[in-house]
Design a protein around this motif. Structure first.
Motif, mmCIF file in Angstrom:
data_model
loop_
_atom_site.group_PDB
_atom_site.id
_atom_site.type_symbol
_atom_site.label_atom_id
_atom_site.label_comp_id
_atom_site.label_asym_id
_atom_site.label_seq_id
_atom_site.Cartn_x
_atom_site.Cartn_y
_atom_site.Cartn_z
ATOM 1 N N SER A 104 32.713 82.765 67.033
ATOM 2 C CA SER A 104 32.835 83.594 68.185
ATOM 3 C C SER A 104 34.454 83.688 68.747
ATOM 4 N N LYS A 161 34.541 82.013 72.980
ATOM 5 C CA LYS A 161 33.266 82.050 74.124
ATOM 6 C C LYS A 161 33.097 83.746 73.895
ATOM 7 N N SER A 210 31.489 87.092 73.956
ATOM 8 C CA SER A 210 30.000 87.238 73.815
ATOM 9 C C SER A 210 30.105 88.466 72.539
ATOM 10 N N GLU A 211 28.914 88.509 71.904
ATOM 11 C CA GLU A 211 28.851 89.570 70.692
ATOM 12 C C GLU A 211 29.321 90.876 70.779
ATOM 13 N N ASP A 212 28.903 91.679 72.124
ATOM 14 C CA ASP A 212 29.198 92.709 72.388
ATOM 15 C C ASP A 212 30.475 93.110 73.024
ATOM 16 N N TYR A 213 31.418 91.846 72.917
ATOM 17 C CA TYR A 213 32.733 92.164 73.727
ATOM 18 C C TYR A 213 34.113 92.011 72.663
ATOM 19 N N TYR A 218 32.021 96.764 79.687
ATOM 20 C CA TYR A 218 31.408 95.323 80.145
ATOM 21 C C TYR A 218 31.873 94.828 81.370
#
Lengths: 599, 351
Positions: free
Chosen positions: B261, B277, B279-282, B293
């Protein structure tokens, strides 16, 4: 009416049709024939469609002030026929485009009308619509070559130079010149009694605008950061600065620029950028007009109080507010002298022509750094945007910028401590350091109250110490700004004229006439502010003083009243403020009757 | 001694940085802000960042406008050059100064009144020009020096100390900066030094305009219940979208930070910013995704923090203007003046 090399004519056209280059061609041709000449562009705040005029005066005696008396009108714009035809002196001529015949009521009995079917001839000769429009202008140039006896070789030579790389443009232009010339020769009495004859009076002169000369002065002064927001009539300064920088300031090895030009989001930002760059030690300037100075005023006060050298070029136009953006005036004399809130006073320089624009812009940077304060170069639209005949500019290669009191890293090494606003030498001018030079050189620049140590303060005594020193400092600049130009009769006259900036040429012409008529009068043109001893002395030694200027309220007279010991009653105000450059008539008509009473 | 001078007392074993300077050498005059002011925490974080970055204080230009936040450049790095300009106009001073001397490190401190109301235009245009500077907006939602009026960053529904409710939509500087093409956009909280210091350091290393919006509560006028810029509200609503670590060039980076990540971006000076840290779609390098976002986060009533967007390859002011590598202030006059011969030559065109 036979007037060789002594007449004025006016060309009336439609804005955006390319007439400016045709008129420039005429002006330059006359200049190259060695005849003193001046041109005044009277243009609208418009891109296309509104009436526009160009006035040319030729004068063998070298008088280049605007003449309001036109012996010939080149009337190419039917929309302004009425006023244009009305403006011609009795006995004069009107050249018009007879493709569409004049209405009978336009006719006058006391002038000669010459019709030339330019539009029709262009339609026959040229294919493209735009070419037809452009060549119509060149057509009237051709007619004028015949009517005024301008040397065809000179005109042809200029077209060759101008379009050196584009043969077909030379041919098209020559064809249009011949079209107008031949028609005129065939149909009109050529040359007219008003005509030109080669002279040798312009050999040591050049033809240039004040804005170009100002920009060149900035280049020669070593300015590296130019910041601006586009505004008529000052835009030409930055256009020219850009051009000269591209010519002279590109590092040959890297191809990168030894300058930075920032087009700001508004005049406030332009002023801030200048102050920021100057704070770092660059010579930096902004060209603007009165409306821009209004917006910059808060920052100007900061530069004054925090003592940041900075150069502001004000190419004045007609105010107040947006006013008439394409007309000239001297309406910012008070604004520039006292710009910003609180007690402020600024060093101002008043050029009278492009030559002084060049010289004074160099001086402006020297004065700004020497006195660590904003300096204003107060030009105007007439000086800035019109082509002026001036003596060829000269440059002394021994010149080096006067950076004023700037401490080097070596200086700082030897000092125990540095305080930015301390009057070490007792002349009101403190020492400054440039950011990044030395750890000991750091200080805080602020527009808020500060003491002589450079610290924030709200203490009265500490505040007074600094602002009172500023008075001493600015006052001492009076003897370092360009000194007044003074012309006196032998023994001195009791009556004087005082003027400023571009008024000069009309005043000089008017004074010559007064002297020729046996009316003795002295003359002083102020060239800098604050006023020094020489200004004071001239005012003291004359009983009556006519103050000639181009604004409604007599701002120069106000400045003289407030800033010198001269009693207001001695100062008689002569003003012209309708947006046209000053003519000798503006000076003679009001002064002569009063002078005859005095003398 | 001036009342604001700080007593000089040094611990003999005080740590030093690569320049041999102690954190004390990065301090300034005593703050005159209210006790507990968020701005003082930002000042402390700046001192730490400059110290850790081994910055020579006199090679720093610290600039500000007007307001409480704009007073703070006095409170750090006495040996840096300060410029307290006029209200909302610091960006233009910075742009001109940077144009003249590109070698200095520029840091601008502003507030929400200074940047989002009176100085909104200059703020926007500094971003467009990509002036190489760190720009810190100490955001408290009020005009404090004039006693508590709402600023343009005040949220709808937030209450003033007097009890008035704000009804005008806020200008979100992060959203604005992203929309205008800012190349470094971050948000933090004055109460979170752990997050703030690496952000400031990354901002200093960034080539171009590094913008950090710091929620910095006003203890006197905007720290009550009902305010969305209070300490309590910010603590409970701050949402760290990305955790950011800044690894300075001097540390000799060998590890591979990509993977899992974690994402890494190398700054123009070779330093590395590490995002974790996430997030997946960031993706902090995808402007469009970041904007979407952040909108979601805002709609949840949360405040996204962290280094939200970073682009290192965009042209800065000097690249736009194609200026020489050497600072313009250092160019010799002889290279700037074309001289008498060139003048004579030029005037042939004026004939």
């Amino acid at each position: 009416m036979s007037q060789v090399n002594d007449f004025a004519f006016k060309v009336a056209t439609v804005n955006g049709t390319g007439s400016a280059s045709a008129n420039g061609l005429l002006l330059q041709a006359l200049f190259r024939m060695g005849i003193p000449v001046s041109g005044k562009n009277v243009f609208p705040s418009n891109i296309q469609g509104l009436p526009t005029w160009y006035e040319i005066r030729v004068n063998k005696d070298g008088y280049t002030a605007r003449s309001p008396h036109f012996q010939l009108m080149v009337a190419m714009n039917p929309k302004s026929y009425q006023q244009d035809i009305a403006e011609v002196d009795p006995g004069g001529w009107v050249l018009y485009d007879s493709t569409r015949e004049l209405d009978a009521e336009m006719r006058r009995d006391d002038v000669t009308f010459y019709g030339i079917p330019l539009a029709a001839m262009c339609a026959d000769r040229f294919e493209k619509a735009r070419t037809r429009i452009l060549m119509r202008n060149i057509g009237y140039v051709g007619a004028l070559v015949a009517l005024l006896d301008i040397e065809m070789d000179v005109v042809a030579g200029m077209l060759e130079e101008k379009f050196a790389a584009k043969r077909q443009l030379v041919d098209a232009n020559m064809s249009a010149i011949a079209m107008g010339y031949d028609y005129a020769k065939e149909h009109f009495e050529c040359p007219l009694p008003i005509r030109v004859e080669r002279m040798d009076a312009t050999r040591d002169s050049v033809m240039v605008t004040g804005n170009s000369a100002t920009a060149l002065g900035c280049v020669y002064a070593g300015a590296t950061v130019g910041c601006w927001y586009p505004i008529t009539p000052a835009t030409g300064v930055m256009d020219a600065f850009t051009e000269y920088c591209q010519q002279f300031r590109v590092d040959p090895d890297s191809g990168k620029n030894n300058y930075c030009i920032l087009q700001a989001e508004d005049e406030l930002a332009a002023a801030g950028m200048v102050i920021g760059a100057s704070w770092m030690g660059a010579r930096s300037f902004t060209p603007t007009s009165g409306a821009g100075i209004s917006l910059m005023s808060e920052f100007i006060g900061l530069a004054y109080y925090a003592e940041v050298p900075s150069v502001f070029v004000d190419v004045q136009r007609t105010g107040p507010s947006t006013g008439m953006p394409t007309r000239t005036q001297q309406g910012d004399l008070l604004l520039t002298a006292y710009a910003s809130h609180g007690d402020t006073k600024h060093v101002c320089l008043y050029p009278a022509d492009p030559k002084e624009c060049f010289e004074f812009s160099v001086a402006a940077f020297d004065l700004a750094e020497r006195f660590q304060t904003p300096v204003f170069l107060v030009s105007d639209l007439d000086i800035g945007m019109n082509d002026w005949m001036i003596p060829r500019l000269e440059w002394d290669d021994a010149y080096r910028p006067d950076r004023g009191k700037v401490l080097s890293a070596e200086d700082l090494d030897e000092m125990d401590a540095f305080y930015r606003y301390l009057d070490v030498d007792g002349d009101g001018i403190p020492y400054r350091t440039l950011p990044g030079t030395h750890p000991r050189g750091s200080y805080f620049t602020r527009g808020s109250g500060h003491d002589k140590w450079g610290r924030y303060t709200e203490n009265s005594e500490a505040y007074l110490e600094v602002v009172d020193r500023l008075v001493v400092k600015i006052r001492s600049a009076a003897e370092h700004v360009p000194q007044p130009e003074i012309h006196t009769v032998e023994g001195g006259a009791s009556v004087g004229i005082v003027s400023i900036g571009g008024c000069h040429w009309a005043v000089m012409e008017a004074r010559d006439q007064l002297l020729a008529d046996g009316l003795e009068v002295d003359y002083m043109r102020v060239r800098g502010f604050p006023f020094g001893e020489a200004v004071e002395r001239f005012l003291e030694t004359h009983e009556k003083i006519f103050v000639v200027e181009q604004n409604r309220d007599g701002q120069l007279r106000m400045l003289l009243s407030v800033e010198t010991g001269c009693p207001k009653e001695k100062l008689v105000s002569i003003r012209n403020y309708g947006g046209q450059p000053l003519s000798k008539e503006h000076v003679l008509d009001p002064i002569r009757p009063q002078l005859e009473v005095v003398v | 001694m001036s009342p604001s001078a700080r007593p000089v007392a040094r611990h003999p074993r005080m740590r030093t940085n690569a320049l041999g300077l102690t954190p004390r050498d990065y301090e300034g005059a005593m703050s005159t802000l209210c006790a507990g002011c968020g701005h003082d925490s930002v000042t402390a974080a700046l001192i730490q960042a400059f110290y850790q970055m081994d910055v020579e204080p006199h090679r720093v230009a610290k600039l500000s406008g007007i307001g409480c936040s704009s007073k703070t450049p006095t409170y750090f790095m006495s040996q840096a050059h300060g410029f307290n300009s006029v209200h909302g106009r610091m960006p233009s001073i910075a742009a001109g100064a940077n144009a003249a001397n590109r070698d200095l490190l520029f840091v601008g401190i502003s507030g929400d009144g200074d940047s989002l109301s009176i100085g909104l235009g200059q703020f926007c245009h500094a971003i467009r020009r990509n002036v190489n500077m760190l720009y810190v907006l100490e955001n408290n939602g009020v005009y404090a020096l004039t006693k508590g009026q709402f600023s343009a960053s005040a949220d709808v529904g937030t209450r003033s100390k007097k009890g008035e409710v704000n009804r005008h939509g806020p200008i979100d500087p992060v959203n604005l900066a992203l929309s205008l093409g800012a190349t470094f956009v971050a948000r933090s909280f004055s109460g979170d030094k752990r997050q703030l210091v690496p952000l400031l350091k990354a901002g200093l290393a960034h080539k171009g305009f590094a913008f950090i919006d710091v929620i910095s509560p006003c203890v006197t006028f905007n720290d009550h219940v009902g305010s969305t810029k209070s300490y309590a509200h910010t603590r409970t609503h701050a949402h760290e979208v990305v955790e950011t670590d800044f690894v300075q060039l001097k540390s000799r980076i060998t590890a591979d930070y990509e993977g899992g990540s974690t994402q890494a971006v190398t700054m123009h000076d070779g330093s590395v910013v590490r995002f974790s840290k996430v997030s997946e779609d960031y993706d902090p390098r995808d402007r469009g995704k970041v904007l979407r976002y952040l909108r979601e986060v805002r709609n949840r009533g949360e405040v996204a923090t962290g280094l939200l967007y970073l682009e290192e390859s965009y042209e800065d002011l000097h690249e736009f203007e194609n200026t020489v590598e050497r600072p313009l202030v250092e160019l010799e006059y002889e290279t700037l003046c074309p001289g008498s011969k060139a003048l004579a030559e030029l005037q042939k065109e004026w004939w």
